[in-house]
Enzyme design. Structure first.
Site, PDB file in Angstrom:
ATOM      1  N   GLU A 275       0.845  -1.201   0.000  1.00  0.00           N
ATOM      2  CA  GLU A 275       0.000   0.000   0.000  1.00  0.00           C
ATOM      3  C   GLU A 275       0.871   1.239   0.000  1.00  0.00           C
ATOM      4  OE1 GLU A 275      -2.768   0.216   3.250  1.00  0.00           O
ATOM      5  OE2 GLU A 275      -3.425  -1.869   3.023  1.00  0.00           O
ATOM      6  N   GLU A 329     -12.920   4.625  -0.334  1.00  0.00           N
ATOM      7  CA  GLU A 329     -13.822   3.845   0.520  1.00  0.00           C
ATOM      8  C   GLU A 329     -14.515   4.800   1.501  1.00  0.00           C
ATOM      9  OE1 GLU A 329     -12.453  -0.422   1.326  1.00  0.00           O
ATOM     10  OE2 GLU A 329     -10.578   0.702   1.280  1.00  0.00           O
ATOM     11  N   LYS A 332     -15.665   3.838   5.206  1.00  0.00           N
ATOM     12  CA  LYS A 332     -14.736   3.523   6.285  1.00  0.00           C
ATOM     13  C   LYS A 332     -14.871   4.538   7.405  1.00  0.00           C
ATOM     14  CE  LYS A 332     -10.622   1.956   5.513  1.00  0.00           C
ATOM     15  NZ  LYS A 332      -9.225   1.773   5.083  1.00  0.00           N
ATOM     16  N   GLU A 338      -9.494   9.510   5.593  1.00  0.00           N
ATOM     17  CA  GLU A 338      -9.567   8.055   5.454  1.00  0.00           C
ATOM     18  C   GLU A 338     -10.511   7.640   4.332  1.00  0.00           C
ATOM     19  OE1 GLU A 338      -8.221   5.182   6.929  1.00  0.00           O
ATOM     20  OE2 GLU A 338      -6.699   6.639   7.478  1.00  0.00           O
TER      21      GLU A 338
END
Length: 510
Positions: A275, A329, A332, A338
């Protein structure tokens, strides 16, 4: 006399043998770096799996990492030639670490079932387990061993590697890199982990986030250092022990991990970055989470990885990396940043300019789509729609009621989707974008919402209208570059061919 003849013949063929050995060495030991991408599924309006795979193909993404073993995505990836890393969730780690039979069942269901239709090359066991669930360390190691044992039983251990992604938090002070060591409280797990990776010839999976490193640094390092921007010589960070110069935080983090591995007396364990990315939006106190910074970082990361070099302490050891992530996302938990790491919207459009990804396309290539003409006769459009979905063989399931491309419910929208699906499939076999004058080619992407239209490269421009020319983006170095392949069958065939050639030549010496 016989000994003299043999010596002469050996010298005559010695150069030929050297060339063959060089070829063998190049094929089996040279690794060309690649850039892949992570696919998370905590996404509102996540496109159907088939559309996700179509986007991967459109953007020429050759490697993906899944956080679990999502059956729908795996089925859609069949026969795509995309290399896949599947994931064991953190919730599954404890179960698999307690039961060899559970691990064998997991392999049968999520790996063996899909090979060879899917090129599964790795299993990521958990995600940052040692820092998110510290007490699970012993179960993590046993789960990895049980999974590998199941791969051996299925004769898949040479193709599929087993490892576990770790964050930089397992490393104590990461600068200077030469003094970095693992957190000693984790050594009872990290040492057997490294033993496992060494024994199975696997690699250390590392999540690298200069964004967080920069935020924690409180201004110690310049922003350009985190963004992989070039630094002048007098601004480069120097390790006082090795005198190695670091132009970016990404390389420094890699070297800190390599030195930590060496501090436990292990070597020849390569690192794969599972990642790395940069958020493109954040809250009021997350001022560096911007589209501009995300664009700079991701493009520089791609360029950095594809140059094929390693970090300063391991310059000949290329690093492979997976960008975090395909879609943001938004479901999340946590701060705003985030939820905003994706490089694409769910309709397939890029969130920010990916100029370095596009640069591998040559000539005047652009992405084209076949759509219904404005003002076309509705009756002719309906006839064209009926033909495309029937005799033409277009897949029209997406424009059925309740499906992703049904709305707006009109003949122009439905005909455009059917025309485009037919054209993209059949243009190589003489199919045209005409439909009795009711269709036209365009560079404007007609995708909307979760309805994704697949385009194709058009090198000559051709019959297009509307919109600017859009380069066909790619996460690969280009069509003539070789990528690391984990196909043991292909390697075996090449090896046997070269070995046979060598043995045939050797027979001439006798």
């Amino acid at each position: 006399m016989f000994e003299v003849d043999v010596l002469v013949n050996w010298r005559r063929h010695e150069k030929w043998f050297a060339i063959v050995l060089l070829l063998v060495s190049a094929m089996f030991f040279h690794v060309r770096a690649f850039v892949g991408i992570n696919i998370g599924t905590h996404v509102s309006n996540l496109p159907p799996a088939s559309n996700v795979v179509s986007m991967l193909k459109l953007y020429k993404i050759t490697h993906v990492r899944l956080y679990d073993a999502d059956a729908q995505l795996l089925k859609a990836l069949a026969n795509s030639s995309i290399e896949v890393m599947v994931g064991v969730t953190n919730e599954e780690v404890l179960k698999l670490g307690k039961s060899p039979s559970a691990a064998a069942a997991w392999i049968n269901k999520n790996v063996a079932l899909y090979i060879p239709a899917i090129n599964i090359t790795a299993i990521a066991v958990g995600s940052e387990v040692l820092t998110s669930i510290p007490n699970a360390g012993p179960f993590l190691i046993r789960a990895m061993k049980y999974l590998h044992k199941a791969l051996v039983a299925a004769n898949l251990n040479l193709q599929v590697k087993v490892s576990t992604p770790q964050s930089m938090d397992v490393v104590l002070t990461s600068f200077p890199p030469s003094t970095a060591t693992f957190n000693s409280s984790l050594n009872s797990t990290i040492y057997p982990l490294l033993q496992f990776l060494k024994t199975t010839k696997s690699y250390y999976m590392l999540n690298v986030y200069p964004y967080y490193g920069y935020m924690k640094g409180n201004g110690i390092f310049p922003l350009d250092y985190a963004l992989l921007r070039p630094l002048s010589i007098n601004r480069r960070i120097v390790d006082p022990n090795t005198l190695l110069h670091y132009t970016n935080m990404f390389d420094a983090m890699l070297d800190a991990t390599y030195h930590s591995i060496k501090s436990l007396n292990f070597s020849d364990i390569p690192i794969v970055v599972t990642e790395s990315g940069w958020p493109w939006s954040g809250g009021a106190n997350e001022t560096y989470a911007t589209k501009k910074n995300a664009e700079i970082y991701v493009n520089n990361l791609i360029s950095r990885v594809l140059n094929g070099s390693g970090p300063p302490s391991e310059p000949t050891n290329p690093v492979n990396a997976y960008v975090y992530e395909l879609f943001s996302e938004d479901q999340k938990p946590g701060p705003m940043s985030e939820k905003n790491w994706g490089v694409l919207l769910t309709n397939g459009s890029a969130i920010y300019r990916l100029s370095l990804i596009s640069s591998s396309v040559t000539g005047s290539s652009s992405v084209v789509y076949c759509v219904a003409k404005d003002g076309a006769d509705p009756g002719k459009l309906q006839s064209g729609l009926n033909w495309a979905c029937g005799q033409g063989g277009a897949n029209c399931s997406a424009i059925q009621p309740g499906q992703t491309c049904f709305l707006p419910d009109n003949v122009v929208n439905h005909a455009s989707y059917a025309y485009n699906d037919y054209y993209q499939k059949m243009q190589g076999n003489g199919g045209t974008c005409d439909f009795e004058g009711t269709a036209t080619l365009t560079n404007t992407n007609p995708s909307h919402g979760s309805c994704v239209y697949i385009g194709s490269a058009n090198a000559g421009g051709g019959n297009t209208d509307g919109g600017a020319s859009v380069p066909a983006p790619s996460l690969s170095p280009g069509p003539f570059s070789s990528f690391r392949s984990s196909s043991s069958k292909l390697k075996a065939q090449l090896f046997h061919f070269l070995l046979s050639s060598m043995l045939l030549s050797a027979s001439f010496l006798l």
